[in-house]
Design a protein around this motif. Structure first.
Motif, PDB file in Angstrom:
ATOM      1  N   ASP A   3      38.021  31.511  37.698  1.00  0.00           N
ATOM      2  CA  ASP A   3      38.357  32.587  38.628  1.00  0.00           C
ATOM      3  C   ASP A   3      39.869  32.626  38.819  1.00  0.00           C
ATOM      4  OD1 ASP A   3      35.660  33.095  38.988  1.00  0.00           O
ATOM      5  OD2 ASP A   3      35.494  31.639  40.617  1.00  0.00           O
ATOM      6  N   ILE A   4      40.407  33.838  38.963  1.00  0.00           N
ATOM      7  CA  ILE A   4      41.851  34.027  39.015  1.00  0.00           C
ATOM      8  C   ILE A   4      42.266  34.343  40.443  1.00  0.00           C
ATOM      9  CG2 ILE A   4      43.774  35.411  38.152  1.00  0.00           C
ATOM     10  CD1 ILE A   4      41.848  36.054  35.727  1.00  0.00           C
ATOM     11  N   ASN A   5      43.128  33.541  41.003  1.00  0.00           N
ATOM     12  CA  ASN A   5      43.628  33.777  42.355  1.00  0.00           C
ATOM     13  C   ASN A   5      44.638  34.921  42.295  1.00  0.00           C
ATOM     14  OD1 ASN A   5      44.870  33.702  44.902  1.00  0.00           O
ATOM     15  ND2 ASN A   5      44.516  31.494  45.093  1.00  0.00           N
ATOM     16  N   ILE A   6      44.284  36.050  42.899  1.00  0.00           N
ATOM     17  CA  ILE A   6      45.161  37.217  42.874  1.00  0.00           C
ATOM     18  C   ILE A   6      45.880  37.416  44.213  1.00  0.00           C
ATOM     19  CG2 ILE A   6      43.811  38.401  41.110  1.00  0.00           C
ATOM     20  CD1 ILE A   6      42.485  40.026  43.337  1.00  0.00           C
ATOM     21  N   SER A   7      45.804  36.408  45.090  1.00  0.00           N
ATOM     22  CA  SER A   7      46.377  36.536  46.427  1.00  0.00           C
ATOM     23  C   SER A   7      47.887  36.427  46.438  1.00  0.00           C
ATOM     24  CB  SER A   7      45.814  35.454  47.355  1.00  0.00           C
ATOM     25  OG  SER A   7      44.408  35.411  47.293  1.00  0.00           O
ATOM     26  N   HIS A   8      48.439  35.598  45.534  1.00  0.00           N
ATOM     27  CA  HIS A   8      49.854  35.270  45.588  1.00  0.00           C
ATOM     28  C   HIS A   8      50.567  35.722  44.315  1.00  0.00           C
ATOM     29  CE1 HIS A   8      48.410  32.804  48.828  1.00  0.00           C
ATOM     30  NE2 HIS A   8      47.669  32.086  47.989  1.00  0.00           N
ATOM     31  N   LYS A   9      51.815  36.102  44.480  1.00  0.00           N
ATOM     32  CA  LYS A   9      52.602  36.503  43.328  1.00  0.00           C
ATOM     33  C   LYS A   9      52.898  35.288  42.454  1.00  0.00           C
ATOM     34  CE  LYS A   9      56.592  39.241  41.922  1.00  0.00           C
ATOM     35  NZ  LYS A   9      57.671  40.153  42.352  1.00  0.00           N
ATOM     36  N   LYS A  10      52.733  35.478  41.161  1.00  0.00           N
ATOM     37  CA  LYS A  10      52.996  34.391  40.220  1.00  0.00           C
ATOM     38  C   LYS A  10      53.620  34.960  38.950  1.00  0.00           C
ATOM     39  CE  LYS A  10      50.930  30.516  37.731  1.00  0.00           C
ATOM     40  NZ  LYS A  10      49.692  29.760  37.433  1.00  0.00           N
ATOM     41  N   ASN A 200      35.428  38.416  42.785  1.00  0.00           N
ATOM     42  CA  ASN A 200      34.158  37.679  42.762  1.00  0.00           C
ATOM     43  C   ASN A 200      34.149  36.468  43.688  1.00  0.00           C
ATOM     44  OD1 ASN A 200      35.969  36.187  41.296  1.00  0.00           O
ATOM     45  ND2 ASN A 200      34.508  35.579  39.711  1.00  0.00           N
ATOM     46  N   ARG A 201      35.248  36.261  44.427  1.00  0.00           N
ATOM     47  CA  ARG A 201      35.278  35.142  45.380  1.00  0.00           C
ATOM     48  C   ARG A 201      36.309  35.422  46.455  1.00  0.00           C
ATOM     49  NH1 ARG A 201      35.969  28.807  43.772  1.00  0.00           N
ATOM     50  NH2 ARG A 201      33.735  29.072  43.377  1.00  0.00           N
ATOM     51  N   LEU A 202      35.989  35.003  47.686  1.00  0.00           N
ATOM     52  CA  LEU A 202      36.940  35.079  48.784  1.00  0.00           C
ATOM     53  C   LEU A 202      36.813  33.803  49.603  1.00  0.00           C
ATOM     54  CD1 LEU A 202      37.908  38.090  50.910  1.00  0.00           C
ATOM     55  CD2 LEU A 202      37.140  36.050  52.119  1.00  0.00           C
ATOM     56  N   SER A 203      37.954  33.264  50.012  1.00  0.00           N
ATOM     57  CA  SER A 203      37.913  32.040  50.805  1.00  0.00           C
ATOM     58  C   SER A 203      38.707  32.219  52.090  1.00  0.00           C
ATOM     59  CB  SER A 203      38.465  30.849  50.014  1.00  0.00           C
ATOM     60  OG  SER A 203      39.881  30.913  49.936  1.00  0.00           O
ATOM     61  N   LEU A 204      38.228  31.569  53.153  1.00  0.00           N
ATOM     62  CA  LEU A 204      38.894  31.525  54.445  1.00  0.00           C
ATOM     63  C   LEU A 204      39.089  30.068  54.831  1.00  0.00           C
ATOM     64  CD1 LEU A 204      36.724  34.191  56.356  1.00  0.00           C
ATOM     65  CD2 LEU A 204      38.862  34.581  55.129  1.00  0.00           C
ATOM     66  N   ASN A 251      28.804  38.726  42.872  1.00  0.00           N
ATOM     67  CA  ASN A 251      28.944  39.360  41.562  1.00  0.00           C
ATOM     68  C   ASN A 251      30.237  40.160  41.543  1.00  0.00           C
ATOM     69  OD1 ASN A 251      26.514  38.403  40.524  1.00  0.00           O
ATOM     70  ND2 ASN A 251      25.358  40.124  41.387  1.00  0.00           N
ATOM     71  N   PRO A 252      30.931  40.202  40.413  1.00  0.00           N
ATOM     72  CA  PRO A 252      32.188  40.963  40.363  1.00  0.00           C
ATOM     73  C   PRO A 252      31.987  42.396  40.834  1.00  0.00           C
ATOM     74  CG  PRO A 252      31.928  39.675  38.363  1.00  0.00           C
ATOM     75  CD  PRO A 252      30.635  39.559  39.114  1.00  0.00           C
ATOM     76  N   ILE A 253      32.849  42.824  41.735  1.00  0.00           N
ATOM     77  CA  ILE A 253      32.756  44.173  42.289  1.00  0.00           C
ATOM     78  C   ILE A 253      34.155  44.737  42.473  1.00  0.00           C
ATOM     79  CG2 ILE A 253      32.638  43.282  44.657  1.00  0.00           C
ATOM     80  CD1 ILE A 253      30.841  45.690  45.316  1.00  0.00           C
ATOM     81  N   GLU A 254      34.338  45.983  42.122  1.00  0.00           N
ATOM     82  CA  GLU A 254      35.667  46.590  42.184  1.00  0.00           C
ATOM     83  C   GLU A 254      36.083  46.886  43.615  1.00  0.00           C
ATOM     84  OE1 GLU A 254      35.599  50.086  39.707  1.00  0.00           O
ATOM     85  OE2 GLU A 254      36.396  48.962  38.008  1.00  0.00           O
ATOM     86  N   CYS A 255      37.318  46.535  43.947  1.00  0.00           N
ATOM     87  CA  CYS A 255      37.853  46.904  45.252  1.00  0.00           C
ATOM     88  C   CYS A 255      39.363  46.815  45.225  1.00  0.00           C
ATOM     89  CB  CYS A 255      37.278  46.037  46.377  1.00  0.00           C
ATOM     90  SG  CYS A 255      38.126  44.463  46.613  1.00  0.00           S
ATOM     91  N   ILE A 279      43.929  32.863  53.558  1.00  0.00           N
ATOM     92  CA  ILE A 279      42.922  33.684  52.872  1.00  0.00           C
ATOM     93  C   ILE A 279      43.273  33.679  51.392  1.00  0.00           C
ATOM     94  CG2 ILE A 279      41.957  35.997  52.570  1.00  0.00           C
ATOM     95  CD1 ILE A 279      42.546  36.558  55.477  1.00  0.00           C
ATOM     96  N   GLU A 280      42.277  33.471  50.556  1.00  0.00           N
ATOM     97  CA  GLU A 280      42.479  33.559  49.108  1.00  0.00           C
ATOM     98  C   GLU A 280      41.449  34.512  48.516  1.00  0.00           C
ATOM     99  OE1 GLU A 280      44.275  29.552  47.319  1.00  0.00           O
ATOM    100  OE2 GLU A 280      42.327  29.252  48.282  1.00  0.00           O
ATOM    101  N   ILE A 281      41.901  35.316  47.590  1.00  0.00           N
ATOM    102  CA  ILE A 281      41.047  36.307  46.938  1.00  0.00           C
ATOM    103  C   ILE A 281      41.094  36.038  45.437  1.00  0.00           C
ATOM    104  CG2 ILE A 281      40.632  38.766  46.594  1.00  0.00           C
ATOM    105  CD1 ILE A 281      42.553  38.982  49.199  1.00  0.00           C
ATOM    106  N   PHE A 282      39.939  36.033  44.818  1.00  0.00           N
ATOM    107  CA  PHE A 282      39.845  35.717  43.402  1.00  0.00           C
ATOM    108  C   PHE A 282      39.242  36.895  42.638  1.00  0.00           C
ATOM    109  CE2 PHE A 282      39.940  31.795  45.700  1.00  0.00           C
ATOM    110  CZ  PHE A 282      40.683  30.941  44.923  1.00  0.00           C
ATOM    111  N   GLY A 283      39.786  37.132  41.465  1.00  0.00           N
ATOM    112  CA  GLY A 283      39.299  38.206  40.618  1.00  0.00           C
ATOM    113  C   GLY A 283      38.870  37.677  39.265  1.00  0.00           C
ATOM    114  N   THR A 284      38.256  38.563  38.504  1.00  0.00           N
ATOM    115  CA  THR A 284      37.819  38.195  37.168  1.00  0.00           C
ATOM    116  C   THR A 284      38.148  39.332  36.210  1.00  0.00           C
ATOM    117  OG1 THR A 284      35.932  37.425  35.854  1.00  0.00           O
ATOM    118  CG2 THR A 284      35.499  39.153  37.451  1.00  0.00           C
TER     119      THR A 284
END
Length: 476
Positions: A3-10, A200-204, A251-255, A279-284
Motif C-alpha cells: 500500500d502506498i502512503n499518499i498523505s505526505h509529499k515525497k 484502500n486504507r486509512l489510519s488514525l 476494497n480500492p475505491i476512488e475518492c 492521519i495516514e491515507i493509503f492508495g493503490t
C-alpha cells in the motif's frame, strides 16, 4: 506492490541513466537531479531533439512530476516535449505530450497523473527554446514523487499549536485538538487529496496522553466531486488506547475528498474535546488493462458508492450517474406528474410539457373555432386566421370583380388596378394617338409628346438654318 502512503509529499532520488547532449561539465545533465546548477543542451542553428532518462533504481510510486526552469528563466524552457515512463527501460508508456507550451507566469511545469508505478522517467524534447539564432534547452530540476494532500481543515482548533496541519506533519509529538467545550458536540475534519486516488486504507493515531480524547463515535465519508458522498466506515463506541495507530482497510475505491465526522469525548467533568495525533491515507495502483480482475477491485455499484458505475438516486440528474430502471422519470407520464415528460392539460401552453393527441388545438379547424389555426371567412382580413382555398380573393379577376387583383377598364387610371394586356395605352404610339406616349409632329412643341428621330430640329446645324442650334457666320 505494498500500500502506498499518499498523505505526505515525497520526492524520489534518481540518477541519470542516459541522455543526448550537454553543453559542458558546468551545465551537466546531472544537475537536474540535484539542487545545484542546471542542465543546458548543445546549442544549434536548427531544431534538434534532445532527451534524458532518469533511473530511480527501484520501482517507485509517482503521482506528480515537476520540472523547473533554469536561472535564465522561461525563454530556454522547451516548447514541445513528451514525458514517458517505463518499468524496464525498454518499453515506454506516454504519460503526457505538450505542444506549443507556454509557462505563462509560472517558473515550473507541474504534472499530476494517476498513481503510477515506474522505475524510469524519460523526457523527450521535440522543440527546444530559442534565444537569438540558437536553439537549445535548459532545465533546473526534474522531480517526481508523491504530491501529498492538498488541504486539511477542521471545524475548530483549540489553538494554532493544535491546528489540523499537525495531523500530517510526521511529528508524533504534535496533534490536532478541537475546541474544548462544556458540552458534547460534533467536530469535522475535511481533507482534499488534490487528485482522485484509489484508496484502500486509512489510519488514525491517538495521542500519548492519558486523556488522549480519541473519538468514540465517528463516520468516515469519501467523495470524488465534493457533492455525492459515500460512507467508508462507521464506528460506534470505539475504545482506543493512547499512542496507538488504528487501520481500516477497504476494497480500492476512488475518492479525492475525505470527511471525518465525530462526536467529541469527555476528558473531565465539564470538558469535551477530540484529539488526533496523525492521519495516514493509503492508495493503490489499479491496472485496468487486466479487466478480469476488475470485479475483485471494484465493489458493486450503488447510489452511495461507485462500482464500475455509480447508480443515480431517484430523479437525480448528476453527470456520470446511471439511471436505474425503477426511476420515477421512466414511469408513464400524466398531466399531474412527469414520466420522461409531463403531459400538458388541454389547451395548456406551459413550457416543458408535451401536448397530448386529444388536445382540442389539434382538432379540425373551422371558421368558428380554432384547431391548430382558425379558418378565415370569405375575404376576412383578420390576423392569425388562415385564408381558405375557395376565398373569393383567390378567384379569377375580371373588370367587374376582384380576384387577387382588380382589372382596370381600357385607359382607366385606378390605384391598385391591373392594366390588361390589350389596354390601348399599350398600343404603338403615333402622332395622332397615344400608346404609352404620343409622338410629336415635326418641330411640334406641345407638352406630353415625344420627339421623333426624323424631327428637323435634330438635323445638322448650318449658318443658314438651325438644327439643334444655328451656327453663326464668320464675325457674326
Amino acid at each position: 506492490m505494498p500500500d502506498i502512503n499518499i498523505s505526505h509529499k515525497k520526492i524520489h532520488i534518481g540518477k541519470i541513466h542516459d541522455f543526448s547532449t550537454e553543453i559542458d561539465s558546468e551545465h551537466s545533465i546531472k544537475n537536474i537531479v540535484t539542487d545545484k546548477g542546471f542542465w543546458c543542451s548543445k546549442k544549434s542553428n536548427s531544431v534538434l531533439q534532445d532527451f534524458f532518462i532518469i533511473d530511480y533504481k527501484d520501482e517507485v510510486p509517482v503521482n506528480f512530476i515537476e520540472i523547473s526552469t533554469s536561472s535564465s528563466g522561461k525563454t530556454t524552457f522547451p516548447t514541445e516535449f513528451r514525458i514517458e515512463a517505463s518499468l524496464d527501460g525498454s518499453g515506454w508508456k506516454n504519460i503526457q505530450t505538450e505542444k506549443s507550451f507556454n509557462l505563462g507566469d509560472l517558473n515550473e511545469y507541474t504534472l499530476y497523473i494517476p498513481l503510477t508505478i515506474l522505475r524510469f522517467l524519460k523526457m523527450v524534447i521535440i522543440k527546444p527554446g530559442k534565444v537569438g539564432t540558437k536553439y537549445f534547452s535548459e532545465i533546473g530540476r526534474f522531480q517526481a514523487g508523491i504530491a501529498g494532500i492538498k488541504e486539511v481543515t477542521s471545524s475548530s482548533s483549540s489553538s494554532y499549536k493544535n491546528d489540523p496541519s499537525k495531523l500530517f506533519d510526521m511529528n508524533k509529538e504534535t496533534y490536532w485538538e478541537s475546541n474544548i467545550n462544556q458540552k458534547k458536540g460534533k467536530e469535522t475534519i475535511k481533507i482534499d487529496l488534490g487528485n482522485i486516488f484509489q484508496i484502500n486504507r486509512l489510519s488514525l493515531s491517538s495521542t500519548d496522553s492519558t486523556e488522549h480524547a480519541f473519538p468514540e463515535d465517528f463516520i468516515v465519508s469519501i467523495s470524488k466531486d465534493n457533492e455525492l458522498w459515500t460512507s467508508l466506515f462507521d464506528e460506534r463506541n470505539f475504545i482506543a488506547e493512547s499512542s496507538k495507530k488504528y487501520y481500516w482497510d477497504n476494497n480500492p475505491i476512488e475518492c479525492r475528498f475525505i470527511h471525518i465526522n465525530m462526536d467529541n469525548v469527555k476528558i473531565n467533568k465539564n470538558s469535551y474535546t477530540v484529539r488526533l495525533s496523525e492521519i495516514e491515507i493509503f492508495g493503490t495502483v489499479t491496472d485496468f488493462s487486466h479487466t478480469h480482475n476488475i470485479g475483485e477491485l471494484v465493489s458493486n455499484a450503488s447510489i452511495f458508492q461507485y462500482g464500475l458505475v455509480k447508480l443515480a438516486k431517484n430523479g437525480e440528474e448528476t453527470a456520470d450517474a446511471v439511471v436505474q430502471s425503477s426511476d420515477t422519470r421512466l414511469k408513464n407520464a400524466s398531466n399531474l406528474s412527469k414520466g420522461i415528460v409531463q403531459l400538458a392539460d388541454d389547451g395548456d401552453d406551459k413550457a416543458n410539457t408535451a401536448v397530448q393527441a386529444s388536445d382540442t388545438r389539434l382538432k379540425k379547424a373551422s371558421e368558428l373555432r380554432y384547431g391548430i389555426v382558425r379558418l378565415a371567412k370569405d375575404r376576412e382580413e383578420n390576423p392569425d386566421v388562415v385564408v381558405k382555398s375557395n376565398d373569393s380573393r383567390l378567384k379569377k379577376a375580371t373588370i367587374s370583380d376582384y380576384g387577387i387583383v382588380k382589372i382596370c377598364k381600357d385607359r382607366e387610371y385606378s390605384e391598385f388596378g391591373v392594366v390588361l394586356g390589350n389596354d390601348s395605352r399599350l398600343d404603338k404610339a403615333s402622332t395622332d394617338s397615344f400608346g404609352i406616349v404620343r409622338l410629336a409632329g415635326n418641330a411640334e412643341v406641345n407638352p406630353n409628346c415625344v420627339v421623333q428621330g426624323n424631327d428637323k430640329r435634330l438635323r445638322d446645324a448650318t449658318t443658314n438654318y438651325k438644327g439643334i442650334v444655328e451656327l453663326a457666320e464668320n464675325g457674326e
